[in-house]
Design an enzyme around this catalytic site. Structure first.
Site, short mmCIF file in Angstrom:
data_model
loop_
_atom_site.label_atom_id
_atom_site.label_comp_id
_atom_site.label_asym_id
_atom_site.label_seq_id
_atom_site.Cartn_x
_atom_site.Cartn_y
_atom_site.Cartn_z
N SER A 8 -45.22 82.32 61.14
CA SER A 8 -44.84 83.22 62.24
C SER A 8 -45.73 84.45 62.25
CB SER A 8 -43.39 83.66 62.11
OG SER A 8 -43.09 84.57 63.16
N LYS A 59 -38.20 78.09 59.92
CA LYS A 59 -39.03 78.67 60.99
C LYS A 59 -38.34 78.49 62.35
CE LYS A 59 -42.45 80.31 63.45
NZ LYS A 59 -42.98 79.49 64.46
N HIS A 72 -35.65 81.01 62.56
CA HIS A 72 -36.33 82.29 62.78
C HIS A 72 -36.59 82.49 64.28
CE1 HIS A 72 -40.05 84.39 63.79
NE2 HIS A 72 -39.80 85.22 62.81
N ASN A 73 -37.12 81.48 64.91
CA ASN A 73 -37.41 81.59 66.35
C ASN A 73 -36.13 81.72 67.16
OD1 ASN A 73 -39.99 81.07 65.41
ND2 ASN A 73 -40.54 79.83 67.18
N GLU A 119 -35.08 85.15 66.92
CA GLU A 119 -36.01 85.92 67.77
C GLU A 119 -35.54 85.90 69.24
OE1 GLU A 119 -40.19 84.80 67.07
OE2 GLU A 119 -40.45 84.79 69.23
#
Ligand code: NDP
Length: 476
Positions: A128, A182, A185-186, A189
Site C-alpha cells: 500500500s 491488504k 486495509h483498502n 480506507e
C-alpha cells in the site's frame, strides 16, 4: 547470476519498487513484457543503483542469485497467472515468486498451493502507498511461508516505510494472509474516506462555508486525534482552486465516486464470514449510489423540497460535534475492520497478529495515522480484545463523543443531509451495547413461519412452538 532480487512488470508500481530496492543498495534484475519500459527505467533512473536489465524472461531468471526471488508487479488477474506460468518452468525448487499486485486472497491461496506443488514458494504480498509509497517506502504485507520470509524479510523491511525505527512490514501469515489483510486495509480506507466526505458535507451544509474555509478546519483537526494522511490531503484538496474556472476544485469534480473493487471484495468476504463491517459496506454502497446518475436525477425531480433548512447557531460547538462524531465513527470502522481480519485469520488458520498489523499501517500506506499506534497498543495489551470499542482509550473517546454523535446524526437527518456511514456507525454502536435486541422477535417470526426453532434465555436447548396447532412448546 548477480541480482539479489528481480522485478517483472515495470509500470508505475513495479518501476518505483525496483528503484526503491536499487536505492537501498540491492542489485535488482528488471524485466517487463514490452522491453520499452525496461529501457525507459534504465535510461531515466539507471544511475540510482544497480539494475540488471533483461528483455526475455529466461535471461531475467538467469541473472538472479539462488534461491531466486522474483517480484511480479503486473495487472492483477489473468496477467498475473500468465506471468507465473511463464516463470515456473524457468525456476528451481526453493525459489520464491512474490506477487505484489492487488490479487484477491483466494487467488493467492490457489496460486500458493499450485506453486508449492513445484517446490516453489509463492508469496502474495499486499503493498500500500500508491506509486509514491512504492518509491519512498510503502507498507508491505507479505503472506507465504516462514522460509520465504527469512529471505524476503530483510529486503522488504529495508525498503518499507519506517515509523519510530520500526519497519512497516512484517510477515502476516501463510498463503493468502497478506493479500487478505491488504484487502481489509483498502476496505477501511473506503470507510475512512466516506466518513471524511460526510464530515465535509455536514460542515459545508451546517456552516454554509466554502471549501477553502473548511480546509482550515481539517488542517486544525490534523493536529489532534484525527491526525492522518487522509485528513491532511483532505485539507489539501479542499484548498485547491481549479485553474480553468477559478472555482474550488471540489466544485468542478463530477460527484460520482469510482472504485476498483477492493471495497466490494472486503464486503463480500465479510458477508461470507458473518462479520458486520457496516461502515465499510456503507462506504462501498455510497460510492455505488453516487454513480447512479439517472436515479439521482429522477429523485431530485420527484422530491425537490424534501430537505430541511440547517441553521447552526453555535458554529464552534457544531464543528467540535462533527469532529467528535467523525472520531467515534472512525473507531467503529476500524473496530469492524480488525474484527474482519480476526475472523479471516481464524477461518483460514493464519495466526494474524492484530497489533502487528496496526504497527505496519502506521506509515507508508493510505490509512497511515497516529491513531494506529493506539490500535497496536490495544491489541498488544489484550490480544483477545472482544472489540476495539472497549479498549480503554477507544472506549473513552467514544463515550465522550456519544452526545455529539447523536446531535450530528439527528440534525443531519432533520436537514436532509445524507450521512450513511456516520448513522450506521452510531446504529452499530447502539446495537452492540443494547441490553436486548429485537433479534428475539426475528427468532419468533422464523419459528412461526418456518419452524426454524429458537433458544430461550432461561433454559438450554432449542425449542419450537406449534404455532398452527395448540401453541405448546416442544424441545427441538
Ligand atoms: P498496471 O496494473 O497498470 O499493469 C501494467 C503492467 O502489467 C505492465 O508492466 C504490463 O506490461 C503488465 N502486464 C499486463 N498484462 C500482462 C501480461 N498478460 N503479461 C505480462 N505482463 C502484463 O500497473 P501498476 O503498476 O499500476 O500496478 C501493478 C500492480 O500493483 C497491479 O496489480 C495493481 O493492482 C497493484 N497496485 C497498484 C497500486 C497503484 O497505486 N497503482 C497500489 C498497490 C498495488 P506491458 O508494459 O508489457 O503492457
Amino acid at each position: 547470476a548477480t541480482a539479489q532480487i528481480g522485478v517483472t512488470g515495470l509500470a508505475v508500481m513495479g518501476r518505483n519498487l525496483a528503484r526503491n530496492l536499487a536505492r537501498h543498495g540491492f542489485t535488482v534484475a528488471v524485466h517487463n513484457r514490452s522491453p520499452g519500459r525496461t529501457r525507459g527505467l534504465l535510461a531515466e533512473h539507471g544511475d540510482e543503483g544497480t539494475f540488471v536489465p533483461s528483455e526475455s524472461m529466461a535471461d531475467f531468471v538467469a541473472t538472479l542469485e539462488r534461491p531466486r526471488a522474483v517480484i511480479v508487479m503486473v495487472k492483477a488477474g489473468a496477467p498475473t497467472d500468465a506471468v507465473i506460468d511463464e516463470l515456473v518452468p524457468l525456476l528451481e525448487a526453493g525459489d520464491i515468486v512474490v506477487d505484489c499486485g492487488n490479487a484477491h486472497f483466494t487467488d493467492t491461496i490457489r496460486r500458493e498451493e499450485a506453486l508449492r506443488g513445484h517446490g516453489l514458494h509463492f508469496v502474495g504480498t499486499g503493498v500500500s502507498g500508491g506509486e509514491e509509497g512504492a518509491l519512498h517506502g510503502p507498507s508491505i504485507m507479505p503472506g507465504g511461508s516462514d522460509e520465504s520470509y527469512r529471505k524476503l524479510g530483510p529486503i522488504f523491511e529495508k525498503i518499507a516505510a519506517q515509523v519510530d525505527g520500526v519497519p512497516c512490514c512484517r510477515h502476516i501469515g501463510p498463503d493468502g494472509a497478506g493479500h487478505f489483510v491488504k484487502m481489509v486495509h483498502n476496505g477501511i480506507e473506503y470507510a475512512d474516506m466516506q466518513l471524511i466526505a460526510e464530515a465535509y458535507d455536514l460542515l459545508r451544509a451546517g456552516l454554509s462555508a466554502g471549501p477553502a474555509e473548511l480546509a482550515k478546519i481539517f488542517r486544525r483537526w490534523n493536529d489532534g486525534e484525527l491526525e492522518s494522511f487522509l485528513i491532511e490531503i483532505t485539507a489539501d484538496v479542499l484548498a485547491h482552486t481549479d485553474a480553468a474556472t477559478g472555482r474550488p476544485f471540489v466544485d468542478v469534480v463530477l460527484d460520482q465516486a469510482e472504485q476498483k473493487g477492493t471495497g466490494r471484495w472486503t464486503v463480500q468476504s465479510a458477508l461470507d464470514l458473518g462479520v458486520p463491517i457496516t461502515g465499510i459496506a456503507e462506504a462501498t454502497f455510497a460510492r455505488s449510489l453516487s454513480g447512479h446518475a439517472d436515479q439521482r436525477a429522477a429523485a431530485r425531480r420527484a422530491f425537490p423540497d424534501a430537505g430541511g433548512n440547517w441553521q447552526v447557531d453555535d458554529r464552534e460547538t457544531f464543528v467540535e460535534d462533527v469532529r467528535r462524531a467523525l472520531l467515534a465513527s472512525k473507531i467503529v470502522a476500524y473496530a469492524q475492520g480488525f474484527d474482519h481480519i480476526r475472523a479471516g485469520s481464524r477461518e483460514y488458520d493464519w495466526g494474524v497478529d492484530l497489533g502487528g498489523t496496526a504497527t505496519i499501517w502506521r506509515g507508508g500506506c493510505i490509512i497511515r495515522a497516529r491513531f494506529l499506534d493506539r490500535i497496536r497498543q490495544a491489541y498488544d495489551t489484550e490480544p483477545e480484545l472482544p472489540t476495539l470499542l472497549v479498549a480503554p482509550w477507544f472506549a473513552e473517546q467514544v463515550s465522550a463523543g456519544v452526545p455529539a454523535w447523536r446531535r450530528v446524526v439527528a440534525d443531519a437527518a432533520r436537514a436532509g443531509v445524507p450521512t450513511p456511514a456516520f448513522s450506521s456507525s452510531l446504529a452499530y454502536f447502539d446495537a452492540l451495547r443494547a441490553q436486548r435486541l429485537p433479534a428475539a422477535l426475528i427468532q419468533g417470526l422464523r419459528d412461526n413461519f418456518g419452524a426454524h426453532t429458537y433458544r430461550r434465555v432461561d433454559r438450554d436447548g432449542s425449542f419450537h412452538t406449534r404455532w398452527a396447532a395448540d401453541r405448546a412448546e416442544e424441545a427441538a
